[in-house]
Design an enzyme around this catalytic site. Structure first.
Site, mmCIF file in Angstrom:
data_model
loop_
_atom_site.group_PDB
_atom_site.id
_atom_site.type_symbol
_atom_site.label_atom_id
_atom_site.label_comp_id
_atom_site.label_asym_id
_atom_site.label_seq_id
_atom_site.Cartn_x
_atom_site.Cartn_y
_atom_site.Cartn_z
ATOM 1 N N GLU A 26 0.842 -1.234 -0.070
ATOM 2 C CA GLU A 26 0.167 -0.010 -0.056
ATOM 3 C C GLU A 26 0.981 1.396 -0.092
ATOM 4 O O GLU A 26 1.712 1.377 0.727
ATOM 5 C CB GLU A 26 -1.062 0.077 1.387
ATOM 6 C CG GLU A 26 -2.090 -0.958 1.165
ATOM 7 C CD GLU A 26 -2.861 -0.764 2.517
ATOM 8 O OE1 GLU A 26 -3.804 -1.706 2.461
ATOM 9 O OE2 GLU A 26 -2.384 -0.188 3.580
ATOM 10 N N GLU A 83 -7.223 -7.218 -0.567
ATOM 11 C CA GLU A 83 -7.859 -7.181 1.158
ATOM 12 C C GLU A 83 -9.112 -6.619 1.299
ATOM 13 O O GLU A 83 -9.174 -5.712 0.642
ATOM 14 C CB GLU A 83 -6.888 -6.330 1.859
ATOM 15 C CG GLU A 83 -5.367 -6.872 2.269
ATOM 16 C CD GLU A 83 -4.406 -6.046 2.891
ATOM 17 O OE1 GLU A 83 -4.954 -5.133 3.733
ATOM 18 O OE2 GLU A 83 -3.071 -5.968 2.830
#
Length: 344
Positions: A141, A286
């Site tokens: 991320e 996710e």
């Protein structure tokens, strides 16, 4: 939109080789072959394996053979039990999503960018032999919204370096703002046919992360249910959390709606459009609900996001298999586990 065959229904092995105490004792006990067998028994087709650079690289950048062996072992287990794998570099030297102070200036430091590329060259040389079951995910991320152009540049350089090793191993990456679905549209069109765009989805964050001590501004005793109106969730997010989190719904979504399958369909639409324009598959690496949430609310959230994934043909991996405040095998999920695993 292209479908990511073999990677439609998965789960993360969070906390094993990443976001953990990096010791042999932990590596040897947290996940075993029995866990991989159990995941296959749920009818899933892949796992996402987060890996911190500390597992496979010393502080001076030298490879750690013992660390690579754990990845090799997991690949072997997956082959035995018929699962594919996404190898996710969750943390690299100089950059980690959950420590922005330590990550400051990463994109302005050539030595760190070169080290990142070198690490992927090492990983690629080691694992292209397993490319029939494997996807490389370049970094977990990227947080800051203003580094999108620099991230695209680093992606291009890293993909080019891997392509020098192998022309068609599959490579995955996402956008900024914690890999948000609303930032997929800022990714540059890929130069080959073996790229996958990815995003993460914990929306509404005020619901999925309720009571999370690591979420800036979140009261530990905060609780909410699902579904509520999107306006209610946005108001609560603005009350407690950051502006980025409150505004992470894009420009086209109807905020005057009850959260439902339709909410997720609207939230994903821009990313689906971007993937279709670039002729790449779209994948959610996710998604999940914290173990502070009431189980029936959690089940309703999983049902709605599942229905949206199915409608668009988006592959995904839930966060997470074990512990990490989201672990589906943990006691909190006992009342709804079988129903949730059927929706993964």
């Amino acid at each position: 939109m292209k479908k990511l065959d073999g990677f439609m229904h998965g789960i993360n092995l969070g906390g094993w080789l990443s976001q953990c105490t990096h010791t042999r004792e932990h590596y040897d006990s947290f996940i075993t072959e029995a866990d991989i067998q159990r995941i296959a028994g749920w009818g899933l087709d892949h796992v996402r394996l987060p890996v911190d650079y500390e597992l496979i690289e010393t502080e001076d950048g030298s490879p750690i053979e013992a660390g690579y062996q754990y990845i090799e072992t997991c690949i072997g287990w997956c082959k035995t039990h018929g699962l594919n794998m996404i190898l996710d570099l969750h943390k690299t030297a100089g950059y980690v999503f959950d420590d922005q102070e330590a990550s400051k200036g990463f994109f302005d430091k050539p030595e760190l960018l070169e080290r990142f590329i070198r690490l992927w060259i090492t990983i690629a040389k080691r694992f292209v032999k397993d490319k029939d079951i494997l996807i490389f995910e370049l970094l977990n991320e990227i947080v800051e919204p203003d580094v999108s152009a620099q991230w695209n540049q680093l992606l291009a350089r890293t993909v080019a370096a891997i392509r020098e090793i192998d022309a068609d191993v599959r490579i995955m990456y996402g956008g900024v703002c914690y890999n948000s679905v609303t930032n997929v549209k800022y990714l540059e069109p890929p130069k080959d046919d073996h790229i996958i765009f990815t995003f993460h989805c914990y929306e509404p964050l005020i619901f999925t992360h309720q009571g999370a001590g690591w979420t800036e501004g979140m009261p530990l005793d905060y609780r909410t249910a699902y579904p509520e109106s999107l306006q209610t969730y946005i108001a609560e997010t603005r009350k407690y959390l950051t502006q980025m989190m409150a505004d992470n719904y894009g420009d086209t979504i109807d905020i005057d709606q009850q959260c439902s399958k339709e909410f997720f369909l609207g939230l994903f639409r821009e990313a689906v459009d971007a993937a279709e324009r670039c002729q790449v598959p779209l994948y959610c690496g996710e998604y999940g609900v914290i173990d502070r949430a009431e189980p029936q609310s959690t089940l309703r959230w999983y049902q709605d996001i599942h229905d949206a994934f199915e409608a668009y043909g988006i592959g995904r991996a839930a966060w997470s298999y074990k512990q990490m405040d989201f672990g589906l095998i943990d006691e909190h999920y006992d009342p709804v586990r079988d129903k949730i695993t059927a929706l993964l």
